[in-house]
Design a protein around this motif. Structure first.
Motif, PDB file in Angstrom:
ATOM      1  N   LYS A  26       0.851  -1.185   0.000  1.00 36.27           N
ATOM      2  CA  LYS A  26       0.000   0.000   0.000  1.00 36.27           C
ATOM      3  C   LYS A  26       0.886   1.235   0.000  1.00 36.27           C
ATOM      4  N   THR A  27       0.792   2.029  -1.051  1.00 32.83           N
ATOM      5  CA  THR A  27       1.628   3.216  -1.173  1.00 32.83           C
ATOM      6  C   THR A  27       1.286   4.211  -0.068  1.00 32.83           C
ATOM      7  N   PRO A  28       2.292   4.690   0.656  1.00 33.49           N
ATOM      8  CA  PRO A  28       2.008   5.633   1.752  1.00 33.49           C
ATOM      9  C   PRO A  28       1.402   6.931   1.230  1.00 33.49           C
ATOM     10  N   ALA A  29       0.427   7.439   1.969  1.00 33.83           N
ATOM     11  CA  ALA A  29      -0.245   8.685   1.580  1.00 33.83           C
ATOM     12  C   ALA A  29       0.720   9.853   1.673  1.00 33.83           C
ATOM     13  N   ALA A  30       0.519  10.827   0.796  1.00 33.34           N
ATOM     14  CA  ALA A  30       1.379  12.009   0.794  1.00 33.34           C
ATOM     15  C   ALA A  30       1.277  12.738   2.132  1.00 33.34           C
ATOM     16  N   ALA A  31       2.427  13.140   2.627  1.00 28.17           N
ATOM     17  CA  ALA A  31       2.466  13.863   3.901  1.00 28.17           C
ATOM     18  C   ALA A  31       3.722  14.723   3.924  1.00 28.17           C
ATOM     19  N   SER A  32       3.737  15.708   4.780  1.00 28.92           N
ATOM     20  CA  SER A  32       4.915  16.571   4.879  1.00 28.92           C
ATOM     21  C   SER A  32       5.171  16.929   6.334  1.00 28.92           C
ATOM     22  N   CYS A  33       6.446  17.095   6.641  1.00 24.00           N
ATOM     23  CA  CYS A  33       6.864  17.488   7.992  1.00 24.00           C
ATOM     24  C   CYS A  33       8.372  17.735   7.937  1.00 24.00           C
ATOM     25  N   ASP A  34       8.998  17.921   9.064  1.00 20.61           N
ATOM     26  CA  ASP A  34      10.441  18.090   9.125  1.00 20.61           C
ATOM     27  C   ASP A  34      11.113  16.734   8.892  1.00 20.61           C
ATOM     28  N   THR A  35      11.900  16.640   7.826  1.00 21.55           N
ATOM     29  CA  THR A  35      12.536  15.354   7.486  1.00 21.55           C
ATOM     30  C   THR A  35      14.050  15.395   7.694  1.00 21.55           C
ATOM     31  N   ALA A  36      14.500  16.268   8.579  1.00 19.38           N
ATOM     32  CA  ALA A  36      15.941  16.345   8.849  1.00 19.38           C
ATOM     33  C   ALA A  36      16.478  15.014   9.356  1.00 19.38           C
ATOM     34  N   ALA A  37      15.632  14.229  10.022  1.00 23.77           N
ATOM     35  CA  ALA A  37      16.062  12.933  10.542  1.00 23.77           C
ATOM     36  C   ALA A  37      16.519  12.015   9.416  1.00 23.77           C
ATOM     37  N   LEU A  38      15.862  12.101   8.263  1.00 24.96           N
ATOM     38  CA  LEU A  38      16.242  11.247   7.131  1.00 24.96           C
ATOM     39  C   LEU A  38      17.628  11.618   6.624  1.00 24.96           C
ATOM     40  N   GLN A  39      17.926  12.896   6.613  1.00 25.17           N
ATOM     41  CA  GLN A  39      19.255  13.337   6.191  1.00 25.17           C
ATOM     42  C   GLN A  39      20.311  12.915   7.203  1.00 25.17           C
ATOM     43  N   ARG A  40      19.944  12.947   8.466  1.00 22.88           N
ATOM     44  CA  ARG A  40      20.887  12.480   9.499  1.00 22.88           C
ATOM     45  C   ARG A  40      21.127  10.975   9.375  1.00 22.88           C
ATOM     46  N   ASN A  41      20.086  10.247   8.999  1.00 22.06           N
ATOM     47  CA  ASN A  41      20.261   8.800   8.793  1.00 22.06           C
ATOM     48  C   ASN A  41      21.245   8.529   7.661  1.00 22.06           C
ATOM     49  N   LEU A  42      21.114   9.293   6.588  1.00 18.79           N
ATOM     50  CA  LEU A  42      22.031   9.116   5.451  1.00 18.79           C
ATOM     51  C   LEU A  42      23.456   9.468   5.848  1.00 18.79           C
ATOM     52  N   ALA A  43      23.610  10.526   6.625  1.00 17.17           N
ATOM     53  CA  ALA A  43      24.945  10.921   7.077  1.00 17.17           C
ATOM     54  C   ALA A  43      25.536   9.864   8.005  1.00 17.17           C
ATOM     55  N   PHE A  44      24.727   9.336   8.887  1.00 11.73           N
ATOM     56  CA  PHE A  44      25.185   8.281   9.799  1.00 11.73           C
ATOM     57  C   PHE A  44      25.611   7.052   8.999  1.00 11.73           C
ATOM     58  N   GLY A  45      24.818   6.713   7.988  1.00 12.41           N
ATOM     59  CA  GLY A  45      25.137   5.553   7.162  1.00 12.41           C
ATOM     60  C   GLY A  45      26.433   5.727   6.393  1.00 12.41           C
ATOM     61  N   ARG A  46      26.664   6.919   5.880  1.00 10.46           N
ATOM     62  CA  ARG A  46      27.917   7.175   5.166  1.00 10.46           C
ATOM     63  C   ARG A  46      29.103   7.045   6.117  1.00 10.46           C
ATOM     64  N   LYS A  47      28.941   7.587   7.309  1.00  8.29           N
ATOM     65  CA  LYS A  47      30.021   7.546   8.297  1.00  8.29           C
ATOM     66  C   LYS A  47      30.376   6.109   8.658  1.00  8.29           C
ATOM     67  N   HIS A  48      29.367   5.274   8.776  1.00  5.04           N
ATOM     68  CA  HIS A  48      29.587   3.891   9.216  1.00  5.04           C
ATOM     69  C   HIS A  48      29.558   2.893   8.052  1.00  5.04           C
ATOM     70  N   LYS A  49      29.644   3.423   6.846  1.00  2.00           N
ATOM     71  CA  LYS A  49      29.735   2.587   5.640  1.00  2.00           C
ATOM     72  C   LYS A  49      28.582   1.586   5.521  1.00  2.00           C
TER      73      LYS A  49
END
Length: 236
Positions: free
Chosen positions: A180-203
């Motif tokens: 089921k495709t998630p419904a469109a929504a918006s909010c502060d998504t800085a956490a997603l960018q932090r997840n990507l940064a954490f992932g890059r740091k820890h390979k």
């Protein structure tokens, strides 16, 4: 007898100086001959006499004492039947569970939730969907789900919609288990960018990536039985 501590100290000093000189010689030879090896993080001996490990980040190479030869591959202890390269990389890539930014994840709790597991997943990852279906057979666990949109721009959009949903866990399960495709929504998504940064740091280069309470991590989807074994081992 009074000379013994002095002799031991002198021996240790000589060994340390020899190791330091060996380290410097290997670094110098490799840096001069291979430009990509100018920034070596560590040189250390291996259980195989005359063979040295050269580490750049979490990438491992092997060389002789003069740095004349370079090997890229795996070192196997045939007697112990252990992959020493794999063991070393597992130690290098282990993540302290207490250091995980859990505020940037949402939780999926099953049963009493007493066991802990963190997972980095992309909503468009087919292996992740298979893993999520297998995880329905694992009880008494709290899963900290880190959205990790690395596959496509659509992954980022779906991750945003799930993160911004009123019930993130329900939106995630609807998408991963029921397509089921998630419904469109918006909010502060800085956490997603932090997840990507954490992932890059820890390979963290693929999804799903699992991190257990003891810091061990598994790249790729594993079945419920393997998850149970690793949860048990991490809890000891």
């Amino acid at each position: 007898m009074k000379l013994l501590p002095t002799l031991l100290a002198a021996t240790a000093l000589c060994l340390g100086l020899n190791a330091s000189a060996q380290d410097a010689a290997i670094r110098k030879a490799l840096a001069e001959r291979i430009p990509q090896l100018q920034q070596i993080d560590e040189v250390r001996s291996t259980p195989m006499k005359g063979l040295y490990e050269v580490r750049i980040g979490t990438d491992l190479f092997y060389t002789d004492a003069q740095g004349n030869y370079l090997i890229q591959g795996e070192l196997i202890d045939t007697k112990a039947r252990r992959n020493l390269t794999e063991d070393r990389i597992n130690k290098l890539t282990a993540v302290d569970f207490k250091a995980l930014p859990l505020q940037d994840a949402f939780t999926l709790v099953r049963g009493n939730g007493e066991r802990k597991l963190a997972v980095f997943e992309d909503p468009n990852c087919g292996y992740c969907k298979r893993f999520e279906k297998d995880m329905q057979n694992v009880d008494n666990v709290t899963v900290y789900l880190f959205l990790y949109p690395i596959l496509s721009p659509d992954s980022a959009e779906k991750s945003r919609n799930i993160w911004c949903a009123k019930d993130r866990a329900a939106a995630w399960d609807d998408h991963m288990l029921r397509d089921k495709t998630p419904a469109a929504a918006s909010c502060d998504t800085a956490a997603l960018q932090r997840n990507l940064a954490f992932g890059r740091k820890h390979k963290i280069t693929g999804t799903p990536t699992l991190i257990f309470a003891d810091g061990s991590r598994v790249p790729g989807a594993i079945g419920a039985q393997d998850v149970e074994k690793r949860l048990a081992a991490a809890g000891k």
